[in-house]
Design a protein around this motif. Structure first.
Motif, PDB file in Angstrom:
ATOM      1  N   ILE A   4       0.858  -1.184   0.000  1.00  0.00           N
ATOM      2  CA  ILE A   4       0.000   0.000   0.000  1.00  0.00           C
ATOM      3  C   ILE A   4       0.893   1.232   0.000  1.00  0.00           C
ATOM      4  N   LEU A   5       0.632   2.138  -0.921  1.00  0.00           N
ATOM      5  CA  LEU A   5       1.337   3.414  -0.960  1.00  0.00           C
ATOM      6  C   LEU A   5       0.407   4.488  -0.429  1.00  0.00           C
ATOM      7  N   PRO A   6       0.819   5.235   0.574  1.00  0.00           N
ATOM      8  CA  PRO A   6      -0.063   6.261   1.141  1.00  0.00           C
ATOM      9  C   PRO A   6      -0.536   7.264   0.096  1.00  0.00           C
ATOM     10  N   ASP A   7      -1.799   7.597   0.167  1.00  0.00           N
ATOM     11  CA  ASP A   7      -2.393   8.603  -0.706  1.00  0.00           C
ATOM     12  C   ASP A   7      -2.428   9.919   0.063  1.00  0.00           C
ATOM     13  N   VAL A  18       3.330   0.548   3.080  1.00  0.00           N
ATOM     14  CA  VAL A  18       2.887  -0.417   4.082  1.00  0.00           C
ATOM     15  C   VAL A  18       2.775  -1.769   3.398  1.00  0.00           C
ATOM     16  N   SER A  19       3.364  -2.780   3.998  1.00  0.00           N
ATOM     17  CA  SER A  19       3.251  -4.124   3.431  1.00  0.00           C
ATOM     18  C   SER A  19       1.884  -4.712   3.761  1.00  0.00           C
ATOM     19  N   THR A  20       1.466  -5.674   2.957  1.00  0.00           N
ATOM     20  CA  THR A  20       0.318  -6.502   3.295  1.00  0.00           C
ATOM     21  C   THR A  20       0.859  -7.891   3.626  1.00  0.00           C
ATOM     22  N   ARG A  21      -0.006  -8.869   3.782  1.00  0.00           N
ATOM     23  CA  ARG A  21       0.476 -10.219   4.065  1.00  0.00           C
ATOM     24  C   ARG A  21       0.734 -11.010   2.781  1.00  0.00           C
ATOM     25  N   ARG A  22       0.548 -10.407   1.625  1.00  0.00           N
ATOM     26  CA  ARG A  22       0.638 -11.116   0.359  1.00  0.00           C
ATOM     27  C   ARG A  22       2.021 -11.045  -0.263  1.00  0.00           C
ATOM     28  N   GLY A  23       2.460 -12.176  -0.815  1.00  0.00           N
ATOM     29  CA  GLY A  23       3.655 -12.173  -1.647  1.00  0.00           C
ATOM     30  C   GLY A  23       4.933 -12.620  -0.988  1.00  0.00           C
ATOM     31  N   GLY A  24       4.846 -13.249   0.192  1.00  0.00           N
ATOM     32  CA  GLY A  24       6.051 -13.682   0.870  1.00  0.00           C
ATOM     33  C   GLY A  24       6.215 -15.189   0.892  1.00  0.00           C
ATOM     34  N   TRP A 150      -0.461  10.320   8.035  1.00  0.00           N
ATOM     35  CA  TRP A 150      -1.244   9.318   7.298  1.00  0.00           C
ATOM     36  C   TRP A 150      -1.497   8.119   8.208  1.00  0.00           C
ATOM     37  N   LEU A 151      -2.748   7.695   8.253  1.00  0.00           N
ATOM     38  CA  LEU A 151      -3.163   6.573   9.100  1.00  0.00           C
ATOM     39  C   LEU A 151      -3.243   5.312   8.261  1.00  0.00           C
ATOM     40  N   GLY A 152      -2.508   4.284   8.658  1.00  0.00           N
ATOM     41  CA  GLY A 152      -2.478   3.033   7.921  1.00  0.00           C
ATOM     42  C   GLY A 152      -3.562   2.067   8.359  1.00  0.00           C
ATOM     43  N   PRO A 153      -3.494   0.825   7.888  1.00  0.00           N
ATOM     44  CA  PRO A 153      -4.507  -0.179   8.228  1.00  0.00           C
ATOM     45  C   PRO A 153      -4.476  -0.531   9.719  1.00  0.00           C
ATOM     46  N   ALA A 154      -5.662  -0.667  10.299  1.00  0.00           N
ATOM     47  CA  ALA A 154      -5.785  -1.042  11.715  1.00  0.00           C
ATOM     48  C   ALA A 154      -7.169  -1.653  11.931  1.00  0.00           C
ATOM     49  N   PHE A 216      -4.493  12.202   6.743  1.00  0.00           N
ATOM     50  CA  PHE A 216      -4.978  11.425   5.615  1.00  0.00           C
ATOM     51  C   PHE A 216      -5.060   9.950   6.005  1.00  0.00           C
ATOM     52  N   GLY A 217      -5.687   9.166   5.142  1.00  0.00           N
ATOM     53  CA  GLY A 217      -5.766   7.722   5.359  1.00  0.00           C
ATOM     54  C   GLY A 217      -6.812   7.353   6.387  1.00  0.00           C
ATOM     55  N   GLY A 218      -6.699   6.135   6.892  1.00  0.00           N
ATOM     56  CA  GLY A 218      -7.655   5.619   7.864  1.00  0.00           C
ATOM     57  C   GLY A 218      -8.772   4.852   7.206  1.00  0.00           C
ATOM     58  N   GLY A 219      -9.289   3.861   7.911  1.00  0.00           N
ATOM     59  CA  GLY A 219     -10.459   3.157   7.429  1.00  0.00           C
ATOM     60  C   GLY A 219     -10.216   1.775   6.875  1.00  0.00           C
ATOM     61  N   GLN A 220      -8.972   1.400   6.594  1.00  0.00           N
ATOM     62  CA  GLN A 220      -8.699   0.034   6.141  1.00  0.00           C
ATOM     63  C   GLN A 220      -8.624  -0.879   7.355  1.00  0.00           C
ATOM     64  N   CYS A 221      -9.508  -1.868   7.412  1.00  0.00           N
ATOM     65  CA  CYS A 221      -9.627  -2.718   8.602  1.00  0.00           C
ATOM     66  C   CYS A 221      -8.817  -3.997   8.463  1.00  0.00           C
TER      67      CYS A 221
END
Length: 248
Positions: A4-7, A18-24, A150-154, A216-221
């Motif tokens: 994820i690239l911050p907008d 921000v990394s996700t859990r995919r691709g490792g 910027w607020l990331g996933p939480a 900015f950001g926020g809301g990704q659960c």
């Protein structure tokens, strides 16, 4: 690999992801891009995951990893490979990668509008209520109104049930964070002694109270999206995502 690239309107010299859990390469409970060494995963898999992420993001140096203790301490990040005990890190140096790990707690990335300063904050409820945001902002030479956050996933409010101790801890921040009504509005009472907490809104109050208005950001659960995110509350044994920011 999915990242994820911050907008946000950060200057071109500021790089963040921000990394996700995919691709490792991690297996079982840590599937697949786990970046934490302390959660029971195979250390070689974690090291390879970091190599993959570092190559994708073209990281300029080894990231500053933290031993996060849900506290309020901030360290100046370095590229020496030493893991430091803190819940936030700051840098005003080029090619120094500030990093925090999360799996439900809120990662907050902060930078100056001019691009010369950055910080990464691990905002679990204890650190957030205790003042880790204000401590991180105090490291900046720029005035708070010259900073971006910027607020990331939480974990989102419907999945973040807390007890009275958490509710009272945040109410203790009034009037510093605004009115009691503003803090109280971040909690939805579900039973006599249980609430659902909105960690994104609480972080916005903390940032605003410190003088940052560009948020900015926020809301990704993390809890609601098991294919993209690790969630400690959902899964117990699980991996960690990394939120990274540096000056190129």
């Amino acid at each position: 690999m999915s990242i994820i690239l911050p907008d946000w309107p950060a200057p071109n010299t500021v790089k963040a992801a921000v990394s996700t859990r995919r691709g490792g390469l991690s297996a079982a409970a840590w599937r697949s891009l786990n970046l934490a060494y302390h959660v029971g995963d195979n250390a070689q898999s974690v090291e390879k995951n970091w190599q993959l992420l570092g190559s994708l993001l073209r990281l300029p140096a080894a990231p500053q990893l933290l031993e996060q203790v849900h506290g309020v301490d901030v360290v100046h990040a370095q590229s020496d490979g030493i893991i430091r005990c803190a819940d936030a890190c700051y840098s005003d140096q080029r090619a120094v990668v500030c990093t925090v790990m999360t799996a439900d707690c809120l990662p907050i990335l902060i930078c100056g509008r001019a691009g010369g300063e950055v910080a990464a904050v691990h905002a679990g409820w204890r650190g957030l209520a205790g003042g880790v945001v204000a401590n991180a902002i105090s490291q900046f030479k720029n005035r708070p109104d010259q900073l971006l956050a910027w607020l990331g996933p939480a974990i989102s409010q419907p999945h973040f049930e807390v007890g009275e101790d958490v509710y009272r801890a945040f109410l203790a921040n009034t009037p510093g964070w605004g009115s009691r009504q503003q803090v109280d509005a971040c909690f939805l009472r579900t039973r006599t002694d249980r609430w659902q907490a909105d960690i994104f809104s609480l972080a916005r109050l903390a940032l605003s109270a410190s003088g940052i208005t560009a948020i900015f950001g926020g809301g990704q659960c993390t809890f609601a999206d098991p294919e993209s995110f690790y969630s400690y509350r959902r899964d117990g044994q699980t991996g960690r995502m990394a939120s990274l920011i540096w000056i190129s």
